[in-house]
Design a protein around this motif. Structure first.
Motif, PDB file in Angstrom:
ATOM      1  N   LEU A   1      25.397  36.300   8.015  1.00 25.44           N
ATOM      2  CA  LEU A   1      25.389  36.312   9.478  1.00 25.44           C
ATOM      3  C   LEU A   1      25.602  34.850   9.880  1.00 25.44           C
ATOM      4  O   LEU A   1      24.751  34.002   9.604  1.00 25.44           O
ATOM      5  CB  LEU A   1      24.052  36.832  10.019  1.00 25.44           C
ATOM      6  CG  LEU A   1      23.596  38.210   9.522  1.00 25.44           C
ATOM      7  CD1 LEU A   1      22.315  38.621  10.247  1.00 25.44           C
ATOM      8  CD2 LEU A   1      24.675  39.257   9.709  1.00 25.44           C
ATOM      9  N   PRO A   2      26.741  34.537  10.484  1.00 24.09           N
ATOM     10  CA  PRO A   2      27.115  33.137  10.691  1.00 24.09           C
ATOM     11  C   PRO A   2      26.496  32.539  11.955  1.00 24.09           C
ATOM     12  O   PRO A   2      25.861  33.232  12.766  1.00 24.09           O
ATOM     13  CB  PRO A   2      28.634  33.217  10.813  1.00 24.09           C
ATOM     14  CG  PRO A   2      28.862  34.531  11.481  1.00 24.09           C
ATOM     15  CD  PRO A   2      27.782  35.459  10.983  1.00 24.09           C
ATOM     16  N   GLY A   3      26.774  31.251  12.134  1.00 30.16           N
ATOM     17  CA  GLY A   3      26.291  30.555  13.313  1.00 30.16           C
ATOM     18  C   GLY A   3      27.143  30.852  14.535  1.00 30.16           C
ATOM     19  O   GLY A   3      28.210  31.451  14.442  1.00 30.16           O
ATOM     20  N   GLY A   4      26.644  30.431  15.682  1.00 26.33           N
ATOM     21  CA  GLY A   4      27.356  30.643  16.933  1.00 26.33           C
ATOM     22  C   GLY A   4      26.391  30.945  18.052  1.00 26.33           C
ATOM     23  O   GLY A   4      25.210  30.562  17.997  1.00 26.33           O
ATOM     24  N   PHE A   5      26.917  31.631  19.047  1.00 26.10           N
ATOM     25  CA  PHE A   5      26.093  31.983  20.211  1.00 26.10           C
ATOM     26  C   PHE A   5      26.330  33.458  20.507  1.00 26.10           C
ATOM     27  O   PHE A   5      26.924  33.816  21.524  1.00 26.10           O
ATOM     28  CB  PHE A   5      26.475  31.112  21.416  1.00 26.10           C
ATOM     29  CG  PHE A   5      26.259  29.650  21.173  1.00 26.10           C
ATOM     30  CD1 PHE A   5      25.065  29.050  21.553  1.00 26.10           C
ATOM     31  CD2 PHE A   5      27.216  28.887  20.540  1.00 26.10           C
ATOM     32  CE1 PHE A   5      24.850  27.704  21.306  1.00 26.10           C
ATOM     33  CE2 PHE A   5      27.002  27.541  20.283  1.00 26.10           C
ATOM     34  CZ  PHE A   5      25.816  26.951  20.674  1.00 26.10           C
ATOM     35  N   SER A   6      25.900  34.325  19.575  1.00 25.67           N
ATOM     36  CA  SER A   6      26.192  35.747  19.729  1.00 25.67           C
ATOM     37  C   SER A   6      25.660  36.242  21.077  1.00 25.67           C
ATOM     38  O   SER A   6      24.531  35.939  21.463  1.00 25.67           O
ATOM     39  CB  SER A   6      25.570  36.536  18.583  1.00 25.67           C
ATOM     40  OG  SER A   6      24.190  36.323  18.512  1.00 25.67           O
ATOM     41  N   TYR A   7      26.515  36.982  21.772  1.00 22.85           N
ATOM     42  CA  TYR A   7      26.185  37.522  23.103  1.00 22.85           C
ATOM     43  C   TYR A   7      25.676  36.423  24.042  1.00 22.85           C
ATOM     44  O   TYR A   7      24.776  36.645  24.861  1.00 22.85           O
ATOM     45  CB  TYR A   7      25.167  38.668  22.986  1.00 22.85           C
ATOM     46  CG  TYR A   7      25.711  39.847  22.238  1.00 22.85           C
ATOM     47  CD1 TYR A   7      26.406  40.865  22.883  1.00 22.85           C
ATOM     48  CD2 TYR A   7      25.569  39.918  20.855  1.00 22.85           C
ATOM     49  CE1 TYR A   7      26.940  41.925  22.180  1.00 22.85           C
ATOM     50  CE2 TYR A   7      26.108  40.976  20.136  1.00 22.85           C
ATOM     51  CZ  TYR A   7      26.790  41.973  20.810  1.00 22.85           C
ATOM     52  OH  TYR A   7      27.332  43.016  20.107  1.00 22.85           O
ATOM     53  N   GLY A   8      26.267  35.220  23.888  1.00 25.63           N
ATOM     54  CA  GLY A   8      25.920  34.124  24.792  1.00 25.63           C
ATOM     55  C   GLY A   8      24.478  33.662  24.696  1.00 25.63           C
ATOM     56  O   GLY A   8      23.999  32.941  25.569  1.00 25.63           O
ATOM     57  N   ASP A   9      23.769  34.070  23.629  1.00 26.31           N
ATOM     58  CA  ASP A   9      22.335  33.750  23.509  1.00 26.31           C
ATOM     59  C   ASP A   9      21.541  34.322  24.683  1.00 26.31           C
ATOM     60  O   ASP A   9      20.441  33.845  24.992  1.00 26.31           O
ATOM     61  CB  ASP A   9      22.086  32.230  23.420  1.00 26.31           C
ATOM     62  CG  ASP A   9      22.262  31.692  21.999  1.00 26.31           C
ATOM     63  OD1 ASP A   9      22.425  32.507  21.067  1.00 26.31           O
ATOM     64  OD2 ASP A   9      22.211  30.465  21.829  1.00 26.31           O
TER      65      ASP A   9
ATOM     66  N   VAL B   1      21.373  38.744   1.698  1.00 27.43           N
ATOM     67  CA  VAL B   1      21.762  38.471   3.081  1.00 27.43           C
ATOM     68  C   VAL B   1      21.400  37.023   3.403  1.00 27.43           C
ATOM     69  O   VAL B   1      20.275  36.583   3.131  1.00 27.43           O
ATOM     70  CB  VAL B   1      21.063  39.426   4.074  1.00 27.43           C
ATOM     71  CG1 VAL B   1      21.455  39.088   5.508  1.00 27.43           C
ATOM     72  CG2 VAL B   1      21.399  40.877   3.757  1.00 27.43           C
ATOM     73  N   LEU B   2      22.380  36.291   3.952  1.00 26.23           N
ATOM     74  CA  LEU B   2      22.165  34.892   4.324  1.00 26.23           C
ATOM     75  C   LEU B   2      22.447  34.734   5.810  1.00 26.23           C
ATOM     76  O   LEU B   2      23.520  35.102   6.286  1.00 26.23           O
ATOM     77  CB  LEU B   2      23.119  34.004   3.499  1.00 26.23           C
ATOM     78  CG  LEU B   2      23.226  32.531   3.886  1.00 26.23           C
ATOM     79  CD1 LEU B   2      21.899  31.813   3.704  1.00 26.23           C
ATOM     80  CD2 LEU B   2      24.309  31.844   3.044  1.00 26.23           C
ATOM     81  N   GLY B   3      21.481  34.203   6.544  1.00 30.46           N
ATOM     82  CA  GLY B   3      21.670  33.946   7.970  1.00 30.46           C
ATOM     83  C   GLY B   3      21.684  32.449   8.204  1.00 30.46           C
ATOM     84  O   GLY B   3      20.752  31.741   7.812  1.00 30.46           O
ATOM     85  N   ILE B   4      22.760  31.962   8.818  1.00 27.58           N
ATOM     86  CA  ILE B   4      22.895  30.528   9.070  1.00 27.58           C
ATOM     87  C   ILE B   4      22.796  30.292  10.575  1.00 27.58           C
ATOM     88  O   ILE B   4      23.547  30.889  11.346  1.00 27.58           O
ATOM     89  CB  ILE B   4      24.251  30.008   8.545  1.00 27.58           C
ATOM     90  CG1 ILE B   4      24.374  30.243   7.032  1.00 27.58           C
ATOM     91  CG2 ILE B   4      24.422  28.527   8.881  1.00 27.58           C
ATOM     92  CD1 ILE B   4      25.787  30.024   6.472  1.00 27.58           C
TER      93      ILE B   4
END
Lengths: 234, 90
Positions: free
Chosen positions: A47-55, A82-85
């Motif tokens: 599960l990568p980095g970012g701003f899923s659903y705008g946070d 499973v790796l979450g970054i």
């Protein structure tokens, strides 16, 4: 080894995560947040980095209910890796796959810089290619990365060796100065009790080329490959 | 069926340092308002609920709070329900 990287609306490190997988000679596939099944041959899900659903609402709170997350949770409960970054770590905490929560940085600022991490447990699928106490230089980029949990949870994960990475000085001391966000016990990354799900705020996938300042992040992908190869041999 | 408006107040749990609240408190003090303190910053969520009675409406909102609207690891919440008067346009 095949790594599946989920793209949520607002993910922005998914391509980097796929690059991190391929730079270590592994195969990477893009998975979509609306997918209701996983490819049967993936060994690891990121599960990568970012701003899923705008946070919106809370970081990771809405992504956690994406259709693919049912399958990711099932995969994890079956022992899948499973790796979450960064934002992925926040999603794992919201989904209950990892304990605790990530809240607003103590200094209220978005922090974007290289940090030093001390490997606190090298007997994990995510760190088995490095020695205990190894120092890694990897960037962080987040506004909500202060790891928080009830004290009894902190005591439990510390006792179980679930703290995988801690923010430290370049020489390995866990000082307040080396903690970029105010995380409890300088915690940068943790895993679940079973040891197959890990989340961390720093970005190993952004540190996979010496040209970009550091290749220390390769250790995560190399460890996963080593672990998966070893599991197949057994 | 009645229509209720639920006002949900979400704040960080008391045990967790509210850094936004602290920053605002410092700003108030630097504006010479020393009588103000213990600032806590949270979220306000309003939602309409269709339910036969207040208890059911409260249960529905409580469920939404636990599942999605709040994270019990870090947040507390308070629900205030008001029934919308019939025939009054929203």
């Amino acid at each position: 080894m095949k790594i599946g990287v989920v793209t949520f609306p607002g993910s922005n490190c998914d391509a980097d995560a796929r690059y991190g997988a391929t730079v270590t000679g592994n195969e990477a596939v893009q998975l979509w947040h609306k997918d209701e099944t996983l490819p049967i041959d993936v060994d690891v899900i990121i599960l990568p980095g970012g701003f899923s659903y705008g946070d919106y609402l809370r970081t990771g709170a809405i992504a956690r209910f994406s259709p693919i997350m049912n399958e990711v949770i099932r995969f994890a409960n079956d022992g899948g890796l499973v790796l979450g970054i960064c934002n992925g770590f926040q999603i794992l905490c919201e989904s209950g796959l990892l304990p605790g929560a990530l809240i607003r940085n103590e200094n209220l600022r978005f922090v974007c810089k290289d940090v030093h991490l001390r490997v606190e447990n090298s007997a994990t699928p995510f760190t088995c290619a490095v020695k205990l106490g190894t120092m890694l230089r990897v960037p962080v980029a987040h506004g909500e990365g202060r790891y928080t949990a009830p004290q009894e949870t902190i005591d439990r994960i510390e006792a179980n060796g679930q703290v995988v990475y801690r923010y430290a000085s370049p020489t390995g001391e866990t000082t307040a100065d080396s903690n970029p966000n105010g995380s409890m016990n300088n915690i940068a990354g943790i895993m679940n009790e079973r040891g197959n799900v890990m989340g961390l705020m720093p970005h190993p996938e952004r540190a996979c080329e010496p040209l970009l300042g550091s290749a220390d992040g390769v250790s995560v992908f190399a460890s996963l490959a080593l672990h998966v190869a070893h599991s197949i041999l057994i | 069926m009645k229509t209720y408006t639920a006002s949900i107040t979400v704040t960080l749990r008391r045990a967790i340092l509210d850094v936004q609240g602290k920053a605002v408190e410092h700003a108030l003090h630097s504006l010479h308002m020393p009588a103000l303190g213990s600032v806590r910053i949270g979220k306000h969520i309003e939602v309409e609920v269709q339910a036969p009675d207040t208890d059911t409406a409260n249960d529905l909102v409580m469920d939404a709070c636990k599942k999605l609207l709040t994270n019990p690891v870090m947040e507390d919440f308070h629900i205030a329900l008001v029934e919308k008067a019939a025939g009054v346009p929203a």
